[in-house]
Design an enzyme around this catalytic site. Structure first.
Site, PDB file in Angstrom:
ATOM      1  N   GLY A  75       0.817  -1.203   0.000  1.00  0.00           N
ATOM      2  CA  GLY A  75       0.000   0.000   0.000  1.00  0.00           C
ATOM      3  C   GLY A  75       0.851   1.252   0.000  1.00  0.00           C
ATOM      4  O   GLY A  75       1.279   1.713   1.058  1.00  0.00           O
ATOM      5  N   GLU A  82      -0.108  -1.384  -4.702  1.00  0.00           N
ATOM      6  CA  GLU A  82      -1.222  -0.503  -4.329  1.00  0.00           C
ATOM      7  C   GLU A  82      -2.458  -0.867  -5.159  1.00  0.00           C
ATOM      8  O   GLU A  82      -2.389  -0.907  -6.387  1.00  0.00           O
ATOM      9  CB  GLU A  82      -0.827   0.956  -4.555  1.00  0.00           C
ATOM     10  CG  GLU A  82      -1.936   1.965  -4.379  1.00  0.00           C
ATOM     11  CD  GLU A  82      -2.564   1.902  -2.992  1.00  0.00           C
ATOM     12  OE1 GLU A  82      -3.780   1.622  -2.932  1.00  0.00           O
ATOM     13  OE2 GLU A  82      -1.857   2.129  -1.989  1.00  0.00           O
ATOM     14  N   ASN A  94       2.009   0.205   5.895  1.00  0.00           N
ATOM     15  CA  ASN A  94       1.015   0.794   6.788  1.00  0.00           C
ATOM     16  C   ASN A  94      -0.305   0.196   6.338  1.00  0.00           C
ATOM     17  O   ASN A  94      -0.913   0.663   5.384  1.00  0.00           O
ATOM     18  CB  ASN A  94       1.022   2.319   6.652  1.00  0.00           C
ATOM     19  CG  ASN A  94      -0.108   2.988   7.412  1.00  0.00           C
ATOM     20  OD1 ASN A  94      -0.638   2.445   8.377  1.00  0.00           O
ATOM     21  ND2 ASN A  94      -0.492   4.178   6.962  1.00  0.00           N
ATOM     22  N   TYR A 104      -6.608  -1.595   8.745  1.00  0.00           N
ATOM     23  CA  TYR A 104      -6.996  -2.317   9.959  1.00  0.00           C
ATOM     24  C   TYR A 104      -7.898  -3.510   9.655  1.00  0.00           C
ATOM     25  O   TYR A 104      -7.769  -4.569  10.254  1.00  0.00           O
ATOM     26  CB  TYR A 104      -7.741  -1.380  10.922  1.00  0.00           C
ATOM     27  CG  TYR A 104      -6.903  -0.293  11.555  1.00  0.00           C
ATOM     28  CD1 TYR A 104      -5.511  -0.284  11.431  1.00  0.00           C
ATOM     29  CD2 TYR A 104      -7.499   0.728  12.285  1.00  0.00           C
ATOM     30  CE1 TYR A 104      -4.757   0.712  12.024  1.00  0.00           C
ATOM     31  CE2 TYR A 104      -6.746   1.735  12.880  1.00  0.00           C
ATOM     32  CZ  TYR A 104      -5.378   1.723  12.743  1.00  0.00           C
ATOM     33  OH  TYR A 104      -4.637   2.702  13.334  1.00  0.00           O
ATOM     34  N   PHE A 155      -2.279  10.216  11.860  1.00  0.00           N
ATOM     35  CA  PHE A 155      -3.006   9.781  10.670  1.00  0.00           C
ATOM     36  C   PHE A 155      -4.065  10.788  10.231  1.00  0.00           C
ATOM     37  O   PHE A 155      -4.578  11.564  11.021  1.00  0.00           O
ATOM     38  CB  PHE A 155      -3.729   8.453  10.953  1.00  0.00           C
ATOM     39  CG  PHE A 155      -2.843   7.292  11.272  1.00  0.00           C
ATOM     40  CD1 PHE A 155      -2.456   6.397  10.282  1.00  0.00           C
ATOM     41  CD2 PHE A 155      -2.409   7.073  12.573  1.00  0.00           C
ATOM     42  CE1 PHE A 155      -1.657   5.304  10.587  1.00  0.00           C
ATOM     43  CE2 PHE A 155      -1.609   5.986  12.888  1.00  0.00           C
ATOM     44  CZ  PHE A 155      -1.228   5.103  11.888  1.00  0.00           C
TER      45      PHE A 155
END
EC number: 2.1.1.184
Length: 244
Positions: free
Chosen positions: A38, A59, A101, A104, A163
């Site tokens: 990403g 990505e 990164n 979630y 963030f």
């Protein structure tokens, strides 16, 4: 996971100051080849290409691929691949590290993918702090599967204020160091079975009462809620001896 869902789960870190603080905890040199999970808007990608030999950024968002390429226009030691990391095939014949990164909502899928489908010797990930703690919890099946293949460390906290959009929780930078698998190939299926029965507390399906007590004593376990991975391996080895 489709592109729309992944895009909506992304949280970016763009501050050069905050990125530099994170990068100080990552061991990289000019000989390293990196796969970045990403690229986002290319802020970490830019730091990686300045430190490493070659960077392959993966990505899923086509627009972010273009944004990253434009940000790195003065560099030629990179490529940006418009692909889904969960479908990506990592090379099996070269040395590399992984950084990401990661979203979630697919952290478990990604970490399984890169530990079991790649040969990366070092993996650095920014993940939700609660998830990072679960990776060190020997009452969790994912932790027990991962610990057989990698050493897991929490390197630093990454505050949610870093963030945008700002998430509800803090994150952590973690490192996974590849090691020789603690489970032989012939024992993999048996280990998987043992792990699942253990975390579900189905002890009677893997030990008799006497076997269980003897195994706990041999492993030096006084509290089932607080065991190390080495103690868990001792239990598994006892299970193997009882089930030759």
């Amino acid at each position: 996971m489709n592109e729309k869902n992944i895009k909506h789960s992304q949280n970016f870190i763009t501050s050069k100051h905050n990125i530099d603080k994170i990068m100080t905890n990552i061991r990289l040199n000019e000989h390293d080849n990196i796969f970045e999970i990403g690229s986002g808007k290319g802020h970490f990608t830019l730091e990686l290409v300045q430190r490493c030999n070659f960077v392959t950024a993966i990505e899923i968002d086509h627009k972010l691929c273009k944004t990253t390429e434009n940000k790195l226009v003065d560099h030629d030691n990179f490529q940006v691949l418009n692909k889904d990391i969960l479908q990506f095939k990592f090379p099996k014949n070269q040395s590399y590290k992984i950084f990401g990164n990661i979203p979630y909502n697919i952290s478990t899928d990604i970490i399984r993918k890169i530990v079991f489908d790649s040969i990366a010797d070092e993996i650095y990930l920014i993940v939700e702090y609660g998830f990072a703690k679960r990776l060190l919890n020997t009452k969790r099946s994912l932790a027990l599967f991962l610990m057989a293949e990698v050493d897991i460390s929490i390197l630093s906290m990454v505050p949610r204020e870093y963030f945008h959009p700002k998430p509800k929780v803090n994150s952590s930078l973690i490192r996974l160091n590849r090691k020789k698998s603690r489970i032989s190939h012939k024992d993999k299926q048996k280990y998987n079975y043992f792990v699942m029965k253990w975390v579900n507390k189905e002890y009677k399906k893997i030990f008799t009462k006497n076997q269980f007590n003897n195994s706990l004593k041999h492993a030096g376990i006084d509290d089932l809620n607080n065991i190390s991975f080495e103690q868990f391996l001792s239990l598994f080895n006892s299970y193997k001896l009882f089930n030759k």
